[in-house]
Scaffold this motif. Structure first.
Motif, PDB file in Angstrom:
ATOM      1  N   ILE A 114       0.865  -1.180   0.000  1.00 48.07           N
ATOM      2  CA  ILE A 114       0.000   0.000   0.000  1.00 48.07           C
ATOM      3  C   ILE A 114       0.901   1.228   0.000  1.00 48.07           C
TER       4      ILE A 114
ATOM      5  N   VAL B 170      -2.405   0.277  -4.469  1.00 49.43           N
ATOM      6  CA  VAL B 170      -2.270  -1.034  -3.840  1.00 49.43           C
ATOM      7  C   VAL B 170      -1.813  -2.019  -4.911  1.00 49.43           C
TER       8      VAL B 170
ATOM      9  N   LEU C 278     -11.456  -3.653  -5.363  1.00 48.80           N
ATOM     10  CA  LEU C 278     -10.875  -3.054  -4.160  1.00 48.80           C
ATOM     11  C   LEU C 278     -11.670  -1.832  -3.723  1.00 48.80           C
ATOM     12  N   ASP C 279     -12.087  -1.850  -2.465  1.00 44.53           N
ATOM     13  CA  ASP C 279     -12.763  -0.720  -1.835  1.00 44.53           C
ATOM     14  C   ASP C 279     -11.893  -0.256  -0.679  1.00 44.53           C
ATOM     15  N   VAL C 280     -11.871   1.047  -0.448  1.00 39.36           N
ATOM     16  CA  VAL C 280     -11.107   1.605   0.655  1.00 39.36           C
ATOM     17  C   VAL C 280     -12.039   2.485   1.488  1.00 39.36           C
TER      18      VAL C 280
ATOM     19  N   ASP D 228     -13.052   3.871  -4.369  1.00 42.85           N
ATOM     20  CA  ASP D 228     -12.700   2.639  -5.074  1.00 42.85           C
ATOM     21  C   ASP D 228     -11.316   2.771  -5.690  1.00 42.85           C
ATOM     22  N   LEU D 229     -10.710   1.630  -5.937  1.00 38.88           N
ATOM     23  CA  LEU D 229      -9.449   1.587  -6.660  1.00 38.88           C
ATOM     24  C   LEU D 229      -9.693   0.849  -7.961  1.00 38.88           C
TER      25      LEU D 229
ATOM     26  N   VAL E  57      -8.511  -1.420   3.448  1.00 32.83           N
ATOM     27  CA  VAL E  57      -8.619  -1.865   2.060  1.00 32.83           C
ATOM     28  C   VAL E  57      -9.235  -3.262   2.059  1.00 32.83           C
ATOM     29  N   THR E  58     -10.344  -3.412   1.335  1.00 34.00           N
ATOM     30  CA  THR E  58     -10.980  -4.720   1.202  1.00 34.00           C
ATOM     31  C   THR E  58     -10.865  -5.167  -0.247  1.00 34.00           C
TER      32      THR E  58
ATOM     33  N   THR F 126      -8.890  -8.269   3.957  1.00 33.86           N
ATOM     34  CA  THR F 126      -8.814  -6.885   4.420  1.00 33.86           C
ATOM     35  C   THR F 126      -7.409  -6.547   4.904  1.00 33.86           C
TER      36      THR F 126
ATOM     37  N   THR G 118      -5.087  -3.067   6.455  1.00 36.49           N
ATOM     38  CA  THR G 118      -5.225  -1.728   7.032  1.00 36.49           C
ATOM     39  C   THR G 118      -3.861  -1.066   7.153  1.00 36.49           C
TER      40      THR G 118
END
Length: 143
Positions: A50, A67, A82-84, A99-100, A124-125, A134, A136
């Motif tokens: 990250i 990421v 990927l969601d943050v 979002d990424l 980050v999931t 996940t 972090t």
């Protein structure tokens, strides 16, 4: 004299307790400040690097957030969603989600905008094939 001794003992205990609290706060602040612009984690066989484009992040500005995902063999993890979520655990302010997008195999990019100075937590999931992982990291934000 006995009440005087109790008062002195209570005062000493209060001063020591306050010093301990201050030491913990300083240690936590120092640990967050020491967080580098790039953090690597491994969770359930997936590796995440990250990276923040600017560190510390700048408040009320777009900050690059990248990421890079690889599997246990070092191969890129592709087609993951990927969601943050950016939150500030020490404050009662709302979370900011973003979002990424995958820009190359296993590399996902987006932008985060911290709204105030302080220590944030980016969660980050990564969702892939019906399962999620996940990661972090702490993010320091300043003006």
């Amino acid at each position: 004299m006995n009440s005087r001794k109790k008062l002195t003992t209570a005062s000493t205990t209060a001063v020591l307790a306050a010093a301990a609290v201050i030491a913990v706060i300083r240690a936590q602040a120092g640990a967050a400040e020491a967080t580098p612009p790039v953090v690597t984690q491994t969770v359930e066989g997936m590796n995440a690097q990250i990276k923040l484009g600017t560190y510390p992040a700048k408040i009320l500005q777009n900050n690059a957030f990248t990421v890079t995902l690889t599997d246990q063999d070092g191969l890129p993890v592709v087609d993951s969603k990927l969601d943050v979520v950016l939150s500030m655990p020490s404050m009662l302010c709302g979370d900011a989600a973003f979002d990424l997008k995958e820009v190359s195999p296993g590399v996902y990019e987006g932008e985060m905008i911290p709204i105030m100075t302080g220590i944030w937590e980016a969660t980050v999931t990564a969702e892939l094939d019906g399962s999620s992982t996940t990661f972090t990291r702490k993010v320091k934000a300043e003006r």
